[in-house]
Design an enzyme around this catalytic site. Structure first.
Site, PDB file in Angstrom:
ATOM      1  CB  CYS A  33      37.297  43.595  51.366  1.00 57.92           C
ATOM      2  SG  CYS A  33      36.847  44.487  50.089  1.00 57.92           S
ATOM      3  CB  CYS A  36      33.768  44.586  51.289  1.00 54.93           C
ATOM      4  SG  CYS A  36      34.364  43.542  50.187  1.00 54.93           S
TER       5      CYS A  36
END
Length: 125
Positions: A33, A36
């Protein structure tokens, strides 16, 4: 990775943390991600600044490795940040969770929890 961040690798590890620490901030993330990865150093910095041993912990849960925990809390987007007090999910600054890489909201939530944690620590001292 900061030593102030607890890496949760099993559902029991999170249960133990929630039962032994008054306040817990949890980052549900995935290795693949990009947002993230963007917010990770900010979360790490916040943990370094606000964590109080036994009172406020910052944890990370890899949703691909600990799917049971992600499922239990209905995490469908990464990153998702959740906050707990005495083992129960709570709202901080009116938000039960923060979805997405939102450094402003995350910083405000960490500061609020940090203030509560210091107050709790000082009351117990």
């Amino acid at each position: 990775m900061s030593e102030k961040i607890k890496h949760i690798t099993t559902p029991d590890a999170l249960s133990t943390l929630l039962s032994t620490t008054t306040y817990v901030a949890v980052d549900f993330y995935a290795d693949w991600c990009p947002p993230c990865k963007t917010i990770a150093p900010i979360y790490e910095s916040l943990a370094g600044r606000h964590a109080v041993e036994g009172v406020l912990a910052f944890a990370k849960v890899n949703v691909d490795h600990v799917q049971e925990v992600a499922g239990k809390y209905g995490v469908t987007a990464m990153p998702t940040f959740m906050f707990f007090k005495e083992g129960r999910q709570v709202a901080v600054n009116g938000q039960k969770m923060i979805r997405g890489a939102d450094p402003q909201s995350l910083g405000a939530a960490a500061a609020k929890l940090g203030g509560l944690a210091l107050k709790r620590k000082n009351e117990g001292a």
